[in-house]
Motif scaffolding. Sequence first.
Motif, short mmCIF file in Angstrom:
data_model
loop_
_atom_site.label_atom_id
_atom_site.label_comp_id
_atom_site.label_asym_id
_atom_site.label_seq_id
_atom_site.Cartn_x
_atom_site.Cartn_y
_atom_site.Cartn_z
N HIS A 1 0.83 -1.20 0.00
CA HIS A 1 0.00 0.00 0.00
C HIS A 1 0.87 1.26 0.00
N LEU A 2 1.90 1.24 0.85
CA LEU A 2 2.81 2.39 0.90
C LEU A 2 3.58 2.54 -0.41
N ARG B 1 1.72 4.26 -3.22
CA ARG B 1 1.69 5.72 -3.10
C ARG B 1 3.03 6.35 -3.47
N LEU B 2 4.10 5.70 -3.03
CA LEU B 2 5.43 6.27 -3.27
C LEU B 2 5.82 6.21 -4.74
N THR C 1 11.67 4.24 -4.73
CA THR C 1 10.84 3.27 -4.01
C THR C 1 11.50 1.90 -3.99
N ALA D 1 6.73 -3.07 -0.72
CA ALA D 1 6.90 -1.91 -1.60
C ALA D 1 7.60 -2.29 -2.90
#
Length: 497
Positions: free
Chosen positions: A348-349, A352-353, A362, A403
């Motif tokens: 999820h992070l 976004r990144l 990332t 990520a």
Amino acid sequence: MTPDETSPRSGAPAATPPHGRTHPGHHGSHPPPPVLRRPGVLLTLLCAAQFMLVLDVTVVNVALPDMAADLRLDRTAMTWVVTAYTLCFGGLMLFGGRLADALGARRVLLTGLAVFTAASLACGLADSAAVLIGGRVAQGLGAALLSPAALALVTTSFHGAARTRALGVWAAIGGTGSAVGVLLGGALAGGPGWSWVFRVNVPVGLALLAVLPALLPPPAPVRRPVRPDLPGALLVTAGTAALIYGLVEAGDSGWGEPAALLPLAAAPLLWAAFAAVERASRRPLMDLRMFTRRPVLAGAFLMLISTGLLLAFFFLGSVYLQHGRGYGALRTGLLFLPVAVAVGAGAHLGARLVTSVGSRPTAVGGMVIATAGCVPLTGLDAHSGVYGTLLPALSVSALGLGAVFVTATTTALGMVAHEEAGLASGVVNTFHEVGGSVGVAVVSTVAAAGIGGAAGTVTGFADAFLVCAVAAGGCAAVAGVLVPRGKPETGGAMPLH
């Protein structure tokens, strides 16, 4: 694209852009797909089928010690119980997509589901290592047929915004299945017994086989005979199998012995033969020119390393806790749940990144976090704190890897032309499965003394986590050069899982 077509060269189902145009390479015009009466129900059932496949990647890890005790599995057999499934799943996935292109997605999906269900029953009834590993091979074959055909149907049965939502649901199956697999494996092994990690698939598979035919689009006629690239599929699978066999044998006989050296030397030769076959084929499984696309090469590399590390963590952690520390299967499964959740949080992070700071930062950042999580585990011994060291370290690493998973997919699919998205998807998803097989084989060999020794032996686990730390750190360094700068486009093709 009709419901019975896949990407013309990759064998993986192409996720077409919202305008619904097909990829170049299909001949003739085809009628539009039929309107489905219950598309939501069909999506739910297809996702349930895919969920079983993803589940079986991780569900066996927690149950491995119980399997080993009942069937007298040595370290080599334990390794193959994990890797045989992912090896055949990944190695034959593109071939399965080709069959869906030739014979129709409906036919191939139902065949794959039947094979997977029967193989699950065989695994659940296994009374020897040979039967269990053979069943895992058959499960991988069924999964390789089912998964690309199911995604082809998901892709072609929905249009516009509905397709985007459907593919989003499909993509979420991967992380959810991995997390549930860890917990379910512990619950079943600690309850009715390890055989139920396989038997639970049987009633689900039979129910799907009973209901799906009424909801799937009618079979399309086979317009002309197509010869799927069977030699290519066998060569790439055999090459990876030779690598895994050599790695596993090195843990028993030593790196300098012929039992390890010969298969390790054969692996690159088989891969070279695969490349030659693909170049000569008019309809290859994998368009090798895709590896000249920097985003695809970067995405495949990131997926290979990140999947290898994650499955290595589950494998090492499960054996360490149960074999080395005497934990039960259910307790082990519960302990791994935060690790699986951390993967989802990292994904999820990462999503976004990737869109805010770009793919390269990332990817590098995710692998640096994964490396930092591995460092405390390089000193793991019989007295290391499970709650103070092992669990936090694995969770931190899993956060970083989550990520990287997203970065691998979005880089490969969001930085290439729309008409190449299906080809890139096939490459990345193949490396997803193969990475898991190779990662487990490597750490199993390094930690051979602890895995194959008497109960309570933890020798070798620290060395295995050191290898993981080096791999993650090396991946971070390579990603800093290989991963393109910039931000991928959103709304591209979705991965298989």
